[in-house]
Write a protein that holds these residues in place. Sequence first.
Motif, PDB file in Angstrom:
ATOM      1  N   ILE A   1      41.409  39.928  33.701  1.00 56.05           N
ATOM      2  CA  ILE A   1      41.922  38.612  33.943  1.00 56.05           C
ATOM      3  C   ILE A   1      42.072  38.065  32.374  1.00 56.05           C
ATOM      4  O   ILE A   1      42.961  37.362  32.374  1.00 56.05           O
ATOM      5  CB  ILE A   1      41.068  37.746  34.929  1.00 56.05           C
ATOM      6  CG1 ILE A   1      41.100  38.173  36.110  1.00 56.05           C
ATOM      7  CG2 ILE A   1      41.303  36.275  34.604  1.00 56.05           C
ATOM      8  CD1 ILE A   1      40.233  37.598  37.366  1.00 56.05           C
ATOM      9  N   GLU A   2      41.153  38.069  31.574  1.00 54.71           N
ATOM     10  CA  GLU A   2      41.253  37.676  30.186  1.00 54.71           C
ATOM     11  C   GLU A   2      42.454  38.117  29.547  1.00 54.71           C
ATOM     12  O   GLU A   2      42.913  37.395  28.597  1.00 54.71           O
ATOM     13  CB  GLU A   2      39.944  37.991  29.403  1.00 54.71           C
ATOM     14  CG  GLU A   2      39.714  37.300  28.295  1.00 54.71           C
ATOM     15  CD  GLU A   2      38.343  37.818  27.310  1.00 54.71           C
ATOM     16  OE1 GLU A   2      38.517  38.256  26.261  1.00 54.71           O
ATOM     17  OE2 GLU A   2      37.589  37.912  27.729  1.00 54.71           O
ATOM     18  N   LEU A   3      42.829  39.424  29.711  1.00 53.07           N
ATOM     19  CA  LEU A   3      44.009  40.103  29.150  1.00 53.07           C
ATOM     20  C   LEU A   3      45.268  39.477  29.646  1.00 53.07           C
ATOM     21  O   LEU A   3      46.254  39.322  29.039  1.00 53.07           O
ATOM     22  CB  LEU A   3      43.942  41.627  29.165  1.00 53.07           C
ATOM     23  CG  LEU A   3      42.969  42.414  28.572  1.00 53.07           C
ATOM     24  CD1 LEU A   3      42.801  43.825  28.824  1.00 53.07           C
ATOM     25  CD2 LEU A   3      43.143  42.262  27.160  1.00 53.07           C
ATOM     26  N   ASP A   4      45.121  39.112  30.827  1.00 47.56           N
ATOM     27  CA  ASP A   4      46.389  38.595  31.604  1.00 47.56           C
ATOM     28  C   ASP A   4      46.049  37.540  32.699  1.00 47.56           C
ATOM     29  O   ASP A   4      46.040  37.707  34.022  1.00 47.56           O
ATOM     30  CB  ASP A   4      47.103  39.860  32.352  1.00 47.56           C
ATOM     31  CG  ASP A   4      48.525  39.404  32.743  1.00 47.56           C
ATOM     32  OD1 ASP A   4      49.023  38.321  32.704  1.00 47.56           O
ATOM     33  OD2 ASP A   4      49.185  40.362  33.557  1.00 47.56           O
ATOM     34  N   PRO A   5      45.719  36.013  32.256  1.00 49.82           N
ATOM     35  CA  PRO A   5      45.301  35.087  32.963  1.00 49.82           C
ATOM     36  C   PRO A   5      46.238  34.662  34.195  1.00 49.82           C
ATOM     37  O   PRO A   5      45.785  34.021  35.178  1.00 49.82           O
ATOM     38  CB  PRO A   5      44.864  34.062  32.127  1.00 49.82           C
ATOM     39  CG  PRO A   5      45.877  34.455  31.035  1.00 49.82           C
ATOM     40  CD  PRO A   5      46.107  35.758  31.047  1.00 49.82           C
TER      41      PRO A   5
ATOM     42  N   TYR B   1      31.168  35.372  49.210  1.00 47.30           N
ATOM     43  CA  TYR B   1      32.403  34.843  49.519  1.00 47.30           C
ATOM     44  C   TYR B   1      32.740  33.780  48.845  1.00 47.30           C
ATOM     45  O   TYR B   1      34.200  33.546  48.762  1.00 47.30           O
ATOM     46  CB  TYR B   1      32.182  34.555  51.113  1.00 47.30           C
ATOM     47  CG  TYR B   1      31.748  35.702  51.803  1.00 47.30           C
ATOM     48  CD1 TYR B   1      32.344  36.974  51.797  1.00 47.30           C
ATOM     49  CD2 TYR B   1      30.266  35.787  52.197  1.00 47.30           C
ATOM     50  CE1 TYR B   1      31.907  38.000  52.443  1.00 47.30           C
ATOM     51  CE2 TYR B   1      29.841  36.736  52.996  1.00 47.30           C
ATOM     52  CZ  TYR B   1      30.637  38.110  52.992  1.00 47.30           C
ATOM     53  OH  TYR B   1      30.304  39.158  53.847  1.00 47.30           O
ATOM     54  N   GLY B   2      32.172  32.889  48.488  1.00 47.98           N
ATOM     55  CA  GLY B   2      32.481  31.513  47.851  1.00 47.98           C
ATOM     56  C   GLY B   2      33.408  32.110  46.696  1.00 47.98           C
ATOM     57  O   GLY B   2      34.572  31.430  46.385  1.00 47.98           O
ATOM     58  N   LYS B   3      32.893  32.998  45.401  1.00 51.02           N
ATOM     59  CA  LYS B   3      33.564  33.504  44.513  1.00 51.02           C
ATOM     60  C   LYS B   3      34.915  34.314  44.956  1.00 51.02           C
ATOM     61  O   LYS B   3      36.031  34.119  44.255  1.00 51.02           O
ATOM     62  CB  LYS B   3      32.918  34.273  43.772  1.00 51.02           C
ATOM     63  CG  LYS B   3      31.810  33.611  43.066  1.00 51.02           C
ATOM     64  CD  LYS B   3      30.966  34.587  42.094  1.00 51.02           C
ATOM     65  CE  LYS B   3      29.826  33.645  41.147  1.00 51.02           C
ATOM     66  NZ  LYS B   3      29.244  34.665  40.495  1.00 51.02           N
ATOM     67  N   ALA B   4      34.897  34.801  45.991  1.00 48.59           N
ATOM     68  CA  ALA B   4      35.916  35.507  46.537  1.00 48.59           C
ATOM     69  C   ALA B   4      37.301  34.551  47.091  1.00 48.59           C
ATOM     70  O   ALA B   4      38.413  34.545  46.745  1.00 48.59           O
ATOM     71  CB  ALA B   4      35.737  36.432  47.714  1.00 48.59           C
ATOM     72  N   ILE B   5      36.574  33.531  47.768  1.00 47.89           N
ATOM     73  CA  ILE B   5      37.772  32.688  48.117  1.00 47.89           C
ATOM     74  C   ILE B   5      38.389  31.945  47.087  1.00 47.89           C
ATOM     75  O   ILE B   5      39.615  31.810  46.981  1.00 47.89           O
ATOM     76  CB  ILE B   5      36.900  31.339  49.007  1.00 47.89           C
ATOM     77  CG1 ILE B   5      36.570  32.125  50.286  1.00 47.89           C
ATOM     78  CG2 ILE B   5      37.682  30.149  49.198  1.00 47.89           C
ATOM     79  CD1 ILE B   5      35.673  31.300  51.308  1.00 47.89           C
ATOM     80  N   ALA B   6      37.586  31.579  45.899  1.00 49.80           N
ATOM     81  CA  ALA B   6      38.360  30.916  44.685  1.00 49.80           C
ATOM     82  C   ALA B   6      39.204  31.904  43.931  1.00 49.80           C
ATOM     83  O   ALA B   6      40.278  31.338  43.564  1.00 49.80           O
ATOM     84  CB  ALA B   6      37.134  30.620  43.685  1.00 49.80           C
ATOM     85  N   ASP B   7      38.836  33.158  43.797  1.00 50.45           N
ATOM     86  CA  ASP B   7      39.757  34.098  43.288  1.00 50.45           C
ATOM     87  C   ASP B   7      40.996  34.251  44.183  1.00 50.45           C
ATOM     88  O   ASP B   7      42.138  34.391  43.657  1.00 50.45           O
ATOM     89  CB  ASP B   7      39.290  35.450  43.105  1.00 50.45           C
ATOM     90  CG  ASP B   7      38.546  35.431  41.658  1.00 50.45           C
ATOM     91  OD1 ASP B   7      38.671  34.512  40.709  1.00 50.45           O
ATOM     92  OD2 ASP B   7      37.806  36.335  41.475  1.00 50.45           O
TER      93      ASP B   7
END
Length: 168
Positions: free
Chosen positions: A43-47, A66-72
Motif C-alpha cells: 500500500i505504501e508503494l501504491d496508496p 474484523y474492524g481492520k478488515a472493514i476499514a480496508d
Amino acid sequence: LKKKNRSMWWLLLLGTVFFLLIENHSLLKDEHGRTATDYDKLIELDPDNADAYHERGDFYYETEQYGKAIADYSRAIELDPRYASAYFNRAYAYGEIGDYDKAIADYSKAIELNPSDTQAYYNRGLDYHNKGEILRAVNDLEKCIELSTDPELTKDAQQALLEIKNSP
C-alpha cells in the motif's frame, strides 16, 4: 539448569518475542505466507490501489481482525465504488460482528453490481434470517437456488430454506 537461570532464559525469550511482534506488526501469516507488514509495504508503494486494500482486508479478515478488515474494504470501495468483491467481503465481516443491517446493505450493493452472485443471495438470506426477517430470507435463498450452478451451495441453500420453513 538452576531455577534462577531458567527464569532469566524465559525473560530473554519473552523479550525476543515481544520485539518480533512489534517489528512485524504480527507473526500471523495469511494463506499466501504474507504478514500485515507485507501488505503495508504494498500500500505504501501504491496508496491508490484498491486491490491492495482489498487484499490486506482479506488478511485482516482471515486473522479475525474484523474492524481492520472493514476499514480496508471501505478504502477499496472509496477508490473503486464498483468493486463488488469489496462490498461482498465487507458484508461478510459485518456479519461476523453481528451488524446485519450493514451486512445486508453491502450484500445488496454486491448483488446490484453482480446480479448473478448466488453466494451474496445466500449470505444475505442468512443475515435476513438472523434479523428475523423470514420472508426476505426465504426469497433470497430461493433466488440463490434458482441461479446457482454450484451443487454444494444449492444444497446448503435448500437445507437453510428447509430449516427456516420448519422452525416455529
